[in-house]
Each structure stands twice: as C-alpha cells, then as structure tokens.
Design a protein around this motif. Structure first.
Motif, PDB file in Angstrom:
ATOM      1  N   CYS A  39       0.860  -1.192   0.000  1.00  0.00           N
ATOM      2  CA  CYS A  39       0.000   0.000   0.000  1.00  0.00           C
ATOM      3  C   CYS A  39       0.890   1.234   0.000  1.00  0.00           C
ATOM      4  N   ASP A  49      -4.831 -10.320  -5.618  1.00  0.00           N
ATOM      5  CA  ASP A  49      -6.140 -10.899  -5.930  1.00  0.00           C
ATOM      6  C   ASP A  49      -6.094 -12.349  -6.368  1.00  0.00           C
ATOM      7  N   SER A  57      -6.764  -6.002  -1.775  1.00  0.00           N
ATOM      8  CA  SER A  57      -8.034  -5.444  -2.230  1.00  0.00           C
ATOM      9  C   SER A  57      -8.933  -5.092  -1.055  1.00  0.00           C
ATOM     10  N   ALA A  60      -7.708  -1.916   0.541  1.00  0.00           N
ATOM     11  CA  ALA A  60      -8.057  -0.728  -0.247  1.00  0.00           C
ATOM     12  C   ALA A  60      -9.528  -0.378  -0.049  1.00  0.00           C
ATOM     13  N   TYR A  79      -0.736   0.362  -9.113  1.00  0.00           N
ATOM     14  CA  TYR A  79      -2.124   0.157  -9.512  1.00  0.00           C
ATOM     15  C   TYR A  79      -3.032   0.973  -8.608  1.00  0.00           C
ATOM     16  N   CYS A  80      -3.998   1.667  -9.210  1.00  0.00           N
ATOM     17  CA  CYS A  80      -4.973   2.452  -8.452  1.00  0.00           C
ATOM     18  C   CYS A  80      -6.316   1.744  -8.510  1.00  0.00           C
ATOM     19  N   TYR A  81      -6.853   1.386  -7.355  1.00  0.00           N
ATOM     20  CA  TYR A  81      -8.138   0.670  -7.310  1.00  0.00           C
ATOM     21  C   TYR A  81      -9.309   1.512  -7.813  1.00  0.00           C
ATOM     22  N   ASP A  84      -8.898   2.039 -11.510  1.00  0.00           N
ATOM     23  CA  ASP A  84      -8.470   0.885 -12.282  1.00  0.00           C
ATOM     24  C   ASP A  84      -7.328   1.280 -13.224  1.00  0.00           C
TER      25      ASP A  84
END
Ligand SMILES: [Zn+2]
Ligand SMILES: [Zn+2]
Ligand SMILES: [Zn+2]
Length: 89
Positions: A39, A49, A57, A60, A79-81, A84
């Motif tokens: 993070c 995942d 996940s 987040a 990667y940005c949740y 996406d």
C-alpha cells in the motif's frame, strides 16, 4: 511520474518498498499467498487478488487507500483501485 494516469498515482513521488516480503494478515492466520503488494498510503504489504484472502483489495476497500505497488522482485508497477489505473515505473 511522467504521464498522467490518475490523480492518486500522480501524487506519488517515492515508491514505498515492502518492509518484509510477507502478507501481514496471512501470517497471523498461517494462510498462504501468491503475490505481494505494498500500500502506497500506509506501507502495509498484503496479498494480491490471485491469493485466497485478497488482503490488498480488502485493505483498499476498507481503508480507502487507493494505490498499491507490486512487492514482487523485478516488478515495477503501481495500480490504483478506484480508477483501475495501471502504470509501470
Ligand atoms: Zn487513482
Ligand atoms: Zn494475505
Ligand atoms: Zn494502506
């Protein structure tokens, strides 16, 4: 970051490296994980995942921390949740 990906990734200047190459949550319950993510808000290293528990996940979602980096050796991406968004660095 040279190219604009999303507002969250744009604000990251220093990539947080994993403190330890373990999932902080899986080791508590002696579970297995496949890949690790760190993070970029709080430095937590959690599983991906394709791991049974998907702690990164979940983290987040519950914390609202948007961006993770791969904690795998040789992988350099963010990667940005919420957006996406994926970017290599
Ligand atoms: Zn974003
Ligand atoms: Zn985990
Ligand atoms: Zn976090």
């Amino acid at each position: 970051m040279a190219n604009e990906v999303c507002v969250h990734i744009d604000t990251i200047t220093d990539i947080k490296e994993p403190q330890q190459r373990v999932c902080e949550e899986c080791i508590k319950t002696h579970d297995q994980w496949r890949h690790l993510r760190t993070c970029q808000t709080c430095d937590a290293t959690l599983c991906c995942d394709s791991s049974p528990n998907q702690h990164a996940s979940k983290h987040a979602g519950s914390s609202g921390h948007p961006v993770i980096a791969s904690a795998e050796p040789g992988e350099r991406w963010l990667y940005c949740y919420p957006d996406d968004a994926f970017v290599e660095y």
